[in-house]
Each structure stands twice: as structure tokens, then as C-alpha cells.
Design a protein around this motif. Structure first.
Motif, PDB file in Angstrom:
ATOM      1  N   THR A  90       0.840  -1.199   0.000  1.00 51.76           N
ATOM      2  CA  THR A  90       0.000   0.000   0.000  1.00 51.76           C
ATOM      3  C   THR A  90       0.875   1.249   0.000  1.00 51.76           C
ATOM      4  OG1 THR A  90      -1.775  -1.126   1.184  1.00 51.76           O
ATOM      5  CG2 THR A  90      -1.783   1.273   1.251  1.00 51.76           C
ATOM      6  N   MET A  91       0.531   2.211  -0.851  1.00 50.63           N
ATOM      7  CA  MET A  91       1.299   3.451  -0.940  1.00 50.63           C
ATOM      8  C   MET A  91       1.032   4.334   0.273  1.00 50.63           C
ATOM      9  SD  MET A  91       0.896   4.468  -4.972  1.00 50.63           S
ATOM     10  CE  MET A  91       2.288   5.607  -4.979  1.00 50.63           C
ATOM     11  N   ASP A  92       2.053   5.037   0.708  1.00 50.49           N
ATOM     12  CA  ASP A  92       1.913   6.024   1.771  1.00 50.49           C
ATOM     13  C   ASP A  92       1.287   7.298   1.224  1.00 50.49           C
ATOM     14  OD1 ASP A  92       3.333   8.572   3.156  1.00 50.49           O
ATOM     15  OD2 ASP A  92       3.015   7.002   4.652  1.00 50.49           O
ATOM     16  N   ASN A  93       1.681   7.687  -0.003  1.00 52.87           N
ATOM     17  CA  ASN A  93       1.170   8.910  -0.610  1.00 52.87           C
ATOM     18  C   ASN A  93       1.023   8.691  -2.113  1.00 52.87           C
ATOM     19  OD1 ASN A  93       1.669  11.709  -2.035  1.00 52.87           O
ATOM     20  ND2 ASN A  93       0.886  12.160   0.006  1.00 52.87           N
ATOM     21  N   ALA A  94      -0.216   8.542  -2.558  1.00 50.91           N
ATOM     22  CA  ALA A  94      -0.462   8.279  -3.979  1.00 50.91           C
ATOM     23  C   ALA A  94      -0.635   9.565  -4.778  1.00 50.91           C
ATOM     24  CB  ALA A  94      -1.696   7.398  -4.145  1.00 50.91           C
ATOM     25  N   SER A  95      -1.329  10.558  -4.203  1.00 50.20           N
ATOM     26  CA  SER A  95      -1.580  11.845  -4.869  1.00 50.20           C
ATOM     27  C   SER A  95      -2.260  11.665  -6.223  1.00 50.20           C
ATOM     28  CB  SER A  95      -0.278  12.635  -5.034  1.00 50.20           C
ATOM     29  OG  SER A  95       0.255  12.997  -3.797  1.00 50.20           O
ATOM     30  N   MET A  96      -3.486  11.100  -6.189  1.00 53.80           N
ATOM     31  CA  MET A  96      -4.219  10.937  -7.451  1.00 53.80           C
ATOM     32  C   MET A  96      -4.521  12.301  -8.060  1.00 53.80           C
ATOM     33  SD  MET A  96      -8.006   9.700  -6.247  1.00 53.80           S
ATOM     34  CE  MET A  96      -8.715  10.208  -4.688  1.00 53.80           C
ATOM     35  N   GLU A  97      -4.428  12.346  -9.386  1.00 55.20           N
ATOM     36  CA  GLU A  97      -4.523  13.643 -10.058  1.00 55.20           C
ATOM     37  C   GLU A  97      -5.541  13.673 -11.191  1.00 55.20           C
ATOM     38  OE1 GLU A  97      -2.966  17.685 -10.763  1.00 55.20           O
ATOM     39  OE2 GLU A  97      -2.691  16.262  -9.142  1.00 55.20           O
ATOM     40  N   GLY A  98      -5.605  12.611 -11.976  1.00 50.90           N
ATOM     41  CA  GLY A  98      -6.545  12.583 -13.085  1.00 50.90           C
ATOM     42  C   GLY A  98      -7.373  11.323 -13.040  1.00 50.90           C
ATOM     43  N   LEU A  99      -8.614  11.391 -13.539  1.00 53.46           N
ATOM     44  CA  LEU A  99      -9.456  10.206 -13.587  1.00 53.46           C
ATOM     45  C   LEU A  99     -10.402  10.303 -14.768  1.00 53.46           C
ATOM     46  CD1 LEU A  99     -12.065  10.382 -10.652  1.00 53.46           C
ATOM     47  CD2 LEU A  99     -10.776  12.323 -11.445  1.00 53.46           C
ATOM     48  N   VAL A 100     -10.737   9.126 -15.323  1.00 52.17           N
ATOM     49  CA  VAL A 100     -11.636   9.076 -16.464  1.00 52.17           C
ATOM     50  C   VAL A 100     -12.303   7.705 -16.476  1.00 52.17           C
ATOM     51  CG1 VAL A 100      -9.946   8.174 -18.140  1.00 52.17           C
ATOM     52  CG2 VAL A 100     -11.848   9.603 -18.928  1.00 52.17           C
ATOM     53  N   ILE A 101     -13.527   7.659 -16.989  1.00 49.25           N
ATOM     54  CA  ILE A 101     -14.259   6.399 -17.081  1.00 49.25           C
ATOM     55  C   ILE A 101     -14.135   5.860 -18.502  1.00 49.25           C
ATOM     56  CG2 ILE A 101     -16.549   5.331 -16.979  1.00 49.25           C
ATOM     57  CD1 ILE A 101     -17.203   7.500 -14.826  1.00 49.25           C
ATOM     58  N   HIS A 102     -13.753   4.593 -18.611  1.00 50.47           N
ATOM     59  CA  HIS A 102     -13.678   3.910 -19.896  1.00 50.47           C
ATOM     60  C   HIS A 102     -14.374   2.568 -19.747  1.00 50.47           C
ATOM     61  CE1 HIS A 102     -12.464   2.489 -23.721  1.00 50.47           C
ATOM     62  NE2 HIS A 102     -11.456   1.738 -23.322  1.00 50.47           N
ATOM     63  N   GLY A 103     -15.533   2.447 -20.378  1.00 48.92           N
ATOM     64  CA  GLY A 103     -16.325   1.230 -20.210  1.00 48.92           C
ATOM     65  C   GLY A 103     -16.857   1.145 -18.791  1.00 48.92           C
ATOM     66  N   THR A 104     -16.543   0.057 -18.115  1.00 50.70           N
ATOM     67  CA  THR A 104     -16.996  -0.146 -16.736  1.00 50.70           C
ATOM     68  C   THR A 104     -15.869   0.076 -15.733  1.00 50.70           C
ATOM     69  OG1 THR A 104     -16.536  -2.533 -16.896  1.00 50.70           O
ATOM     70  CG2 THR A 104     -18.768  -1.775 -17.454  1.00 50.70           C
ATOM     71  N   THR A 105     -14.805   0.734 -16.174  1.00 53.25           N
ATOM     72  CA  THR A 105     -13.632   0.945 -15.312  1.00 53.25           C
ATOM     73  C   THR A 105     -13.352   2.427 -15.128  1.00 53.25           C
ATOM     74  OG1 THR A 105     -12.630  -1.139 -16.057  1.00 53.25           O
ATOM     75  CG2 THR A 105     -11.171   0.456 -15.003  1.00 53.25           C
ATOM     76  N   LEU A 106     -13.096   2.811 -13.899  1.00 53.12           N
ATOM     77  CA  LEU A 106     -12.595   4.142 -13.602  1.00 53.12           C
ATOM     78  C   LEU A 106     -11.078   4.049 -13.554  1.00 53.12           C
ATOM     79  CD1 LEU A 106     -13.072   7.120 -12.660  1.00 53.12           C
ATOM     80  CD2 LEU A 106     -12.945   6.238 -10.316  1.00 53.12           C
ATOM     81  N   TRP A 107     -10.415   4.823 -14.405  1.00 56.92           N
ATOM     82  CA  TRP A 107      -8.956   4.845 -14.441  1.00 56.92           C
ATOM     83  C   TRP A 107      -8.459   6.086 -13.707  1.00 56.92           C
ATOM     84  CZ3 TRP A 107      -6.068   0.853 -16.141  1.00 56.92           C
ATOM     85  CH2 TRP A 107      -6.706  -0.117 -16.928  1.00 56.92           C
ATOM     86  N   ILE A 108      -7.458   5.913 -12.863  1.00 59.47           N
ATOM     87  CA  ILE A 108      -6.887   6.999 -12.071  1.00 59.47           C
ATOM     88  C   ILE A 108      -5.381   7.046 -12.331  1.00 59.47           C
ATOM     89  CG2 ILE A 108      -6.522   7.910  -9.742  1.00 59.47           C
ATOM     90  CD1 ILE A 108      -8.958   6.249  -8.848  1.00 59.47           C
ATOM     91  N   ILE A 109      -4.857   8.231 -12.540  1.00 54.19           N
ATOM     92  CA  ILE A 109      -3.410   8.410 -12.668  1.00 54.19           C
ATOM     93  C   ILE A 109      -2.947   9.326 -11.555  1.00 54.19           C
ATOM     94  CG2 ILE A 109      -3.422  10.442 -14.197  1.00 54.19           C
ATOM     95  CD1 ILE A 109      -1.184   8.994 -15.815  1.00 54.19           C
ATOM     96  N   ASN A 110      -1.753   9.076 -11.029  1.00 53.88           N
ATOM     97  CA  ASN A 110      -1.275   9.922  -9.936  1.00 53.88           C
ATOM     98  C   ASN A 110      -0.247  10.931 -10.421  1.00 53.88           C
ATOM     99  OD1 ASN A 110       0.844   7.991 -10.245  1.00 53.88           O
ATOM    100  ND2 ASN A 110       1.505   8.316  -8.141  1.00 53.88           N
ATOM    101  N   ASP A 111      -0.053  11.963  -9.623  1.00 52.90           N
ATOM    102  CA  ASP A 111       0.914  13.024  -9.902  1.00 52.90           C
ATOM    103  C   ASP A 111       1.980  12.943  -8.820  1.00 52.90           C
ATOM    104  OD1 ASP A 111       2.326  15.306 -10.482  1.00 52.90           O
ATOM    105  OD2 ASP A 111       0.754  16.696  -9.885  1.00 52.90           O
TER     106      ASP A 111
END
Length: 375
Positions: free
Chosen positions: A315-336
Motif C-alpha cells: 500500500t502506498m503512503d502517498n499516492a496523490s491521485m490527479e486525473g481520472l476518467v471512465i472507460h467502459g466499466t472501469t474508472l482509471w486513475i493516474i497519480n501526480d
């Protein structure tokens, strides 16, 4: 005799009370909405991770994920769109450096946009997939505008240098042009405050042209969501684009920083439309009813890193999610990758170099219809 009579009456009353059915109130435990997502490093074909892209937004086009770098990124990553294959977590392509239309070159903001603009967030125009919007945040490093431009754009309602909404157009050769730009104005009554590095960090757009803009914090320290209507005449002027505030039921906080760092839009099976917001500091996903009738539902998110030959899943201590988008039935998250905190994630030494390179991860999370159900 009296004592015996009283004792008999007392016993009968006790027996009667015991024979009566008692109403037992059971209070259900609060539902635990916590979800876990397992991220993977974004790599190129040679297996190398992305070097310091400071990923700041996420959209989907033709089944591929697109992200952008902010002004803190390595210079080689800036002013480009980066394409990621969600099936392989591979960096598929990076565009050439953005070109500029004649309109942008002649604007008050070309010097800034041509240097190291702090580009935050992305939104695809659902009416034209070749059009993507981005927005600038901290422009304090750029220096002053010309006297004429400063006079024209001084009433921002927020920072000294205006936030800029930028239209990106994908060209036939798969390169990208900064084709239009307009400064954003916040009405003074919104009390946004002057926070150059706590501005707009989230964008998403509905099919009717409503562009939602997520603000990290206002003068009272509260996250906010504003909107603009992008119609056919929107880009015909270089005047301020003045935002309005849709009536949403966002969380309110008495202390601390609770910024919104990404936005996505979803229509649930119940027909209702929801904004999904990345609450970075809280490690939460906020489910916001666009009609403003339901309170925001807060989904705690645990960010894990996929295990490998040399590392167990952790498990990450600090992920800092920054962007998110829905594609099909999945929510994709990218961190900064947050430079100040990123090395706190080093649980496995085999990943230390990835964190030192400020490499981002991509996190898939299955959409749950329970997020959109009324309690």
C-alpha cells in the motif's frame, strides 16, 4: 397482611412486564464504502518508467488514455499529450511539442504558453473528439503582462495573472495545436481568493457543452466546482470567460486542505448524472449529484502497487491521485508524483529508482453502481 398483598401485586406486575413483547431497536452499522485499487507502473516498450512527467489529467480517446504534464515536469515531457494503452499500461506515444495557431500567437498569453505553462487537467469535447481542453494554474513564474494586457485582464476575481482555458486541436498528422485561449474570470462574490498554486485542477465536459471546473480551494479553504457553457461562439472573443457555480452539495470542512484534483462525468443506470471528483489529500473519490439533490458520497480509496518478482504488493503512503476518467466499466486513475512525499512510498527497494524518477502509476477501479444509489 398488607405486606403480603403488596408483595403479591409487585410479583404480578413483574410477571406481566416479562410476558410483554419488547420492541428492540437495531441500529445498522455504517456501510464501509472503502475500495482498493492496484496500480502498475507506466512503462515504454523497453520497460523504462516515465521520467518525471508530473501527470496532470486523464481522458480517453479511441480506447487509449491521454495525459498531460504540468510546469513542474521534466522539460522533455511538457507541452505534449502522452498516450497510454490501458490494456498493457504501456506508454504508446507522445505527441510532438504543441504548435500554436495565429490567434494564440497574437494573444496576450503567447509568451507564457510557449515557455513552461502550468497545464492542469484535460477534458474531451464529446461533440468533437479532436478537441481537448486544458487549463493553466500557477503563472507567477512568467513575469508581468504588457501594460495593455495587464489593464485588460486585471480583474480576474482570483490570481494576479489569470487562469487560462486552452483549446487543443488534434491535427491530421496526430500532432496537437494550441488553437484558442481565453482567460477565466471569477465573480468577486465567489470569494475565490488569490492562490496561484491552488487553482483549477479538474475538468470534465457534458454532451450539452457544460464544462465543469474543479477548484482546489477558495478563500475559506473549501473545494469548489464551477462551470462554463462552451457554445459555438465561445471562442470568437478573447474577453474573459466568466464562470458560474452550479448548485451542487459538496462537502464542507472546518479545517485542513481538501482539494479537488480531478473530475470525470458519469451517467448511472438510474439515469442520473454524477461528477466523480478526485479528493487527493483525503484519498477519497467523491460522487457528486449534478442535479444537486443528493449529498456527496465519499468513497475512501486504498492505493496498492502491484507485486512483482522482486516486490510483494504493498500500500502506498502517498499516492496523490490527479486525473481520472471512465472507460467502459472501469474508472482509471493516474497519480501526480508529489516530490516532497513520493519517497515515503519506498516499501520495496526494487522500486526505489521509480520513485526517485517521479514515475507515475495507473490505477484501474471497477465502477460500482452502489456508488450511485440513494441511501
Amino acid at each position: 397482611m398488607l405486606r403480603k398483598t403488596l408483595a403479591l401485586i409487585s410479583g404480578l406486575l413483574l410477571l406481566s412486564a416479562c410476558n410483554q413483547q419488547q420492541d428492540i431497536v437495531i441500529i445498522p452499522e455504517a456501510q464501509d464504502l472503502t475500495v482498493t485499487t492496484v496500480g502498475q507502473w507506466i512503462t515504454d516498450d523497453s520497460g523504462k518508467v516515465m521520467f518525471d512527467p508530473q501527470t496532470s489529467g486523464l481522458v480517453v480517446l479511441e480506447g487509449q488514455l491521454i495525459t498531460i504534464a504540468d510546469a513542474s515536469a521534466d522539460i522533455t515531457q511538457q507541452l505534449k499529450l502522452h498516450t497510454i494503452n490501458p490494456s498493457t499500461f504501456k506508454l504508446a506515444h507522445s505527441s510532438d511539442r504543441f504548435s500554436f495557431s495565429r490567434e494564440v500567437r497574437r494573444s496576450c498569453f503567447f509568451d507564457y504558453l510557449n515557455d513552461q505553462p502550468d497545464l492542469e487537467a484535460l477534458a474531451v469535447d464529446p461533440r468533437n473528439p479532436n478537441v481537448i481542453y486544458t487549463v493553466t494554474e500557477d503563472a507567477t513564474r512568467t513575469g508581468a503582462l504588457s501594460t495593455r494586457c495587464e489593464s485588460k485582464y486585471e480583474k480576474t476575481g482570483s490570481t494576479d495573472y489569470p487562469s487560462l482555458l486552452v483549446k487543443l486541436t488534434k491535427l491530421d498528422d496526430n500532432n496537437v495545436e494550441m488553437s484558442s485561449v481565453r482567460p477565466i474570470q471569477f465573480p468577486d462574490t465567489f470569494n475565490v481568493g488569490n492562490f496561484p498554486n491552488d487553482g483549477i485542477e479538474g475538468l470534465t465536459m457534458s454532451s450539452d457543452g457544460t464544462l465543469y471546473l474543479g477548484l482546489e480551494k477558495d478563500k475559506a479553504g473549501q473545494p469548489r466546482i464551477f462551470a462554463l457553457d462552451i457554445d459555438t461562439s465561445f471562442w470568437s472573443t478573447s474577453d474573459f470567460a466568466t464562470v458560474y457555480e452550479p448548485k451542487l452539495r459538496l462537502p464542507e470542512f472546518s479545517a485542513g486542505n481538501h482539494p479537488i484534483n480531478g473530475l470525470a462525468l458519469h451517467t448511472a443506470k438510474n439515469g442520473k448524472s454524477y461528477l466523480l471528483a478526485a479528493a487527493r489529500n483525503d484519498n477519497e473519490l467523491w460522487i457528486i449529484d449534478t442535479a444537486g439533490t443528493l449529498p456527496t458520497k465519499r468513497i475512501p480509496v486504498i492505493f496498492n502497487v502491484q507485486g512483482s518478482e522482486n516486490c510483494e504488493e504493498y500500500t502506498m503512503d502517498n499516492a496523490s491521485m490527479e486525473g481520472l476518467v471512465i472507460h467502459g466499466t472501469t474508472l482509471w486513475i493516474i497519480n501526480d508524483p508529489w516530490e516532497k512525499n513520493y519517497l515515503k512510498n519506498v516499501t520495496c527497494e526494487a522500486h526505489r529508482r521509480h520513485y526517485e524518477d517521479l514515475a507515475p502509476l495507473l490505477f484501474p477501479l471497477p465502477l460500482s453502481e452502489s456508488w450511485f444509489e440513494t441511501d
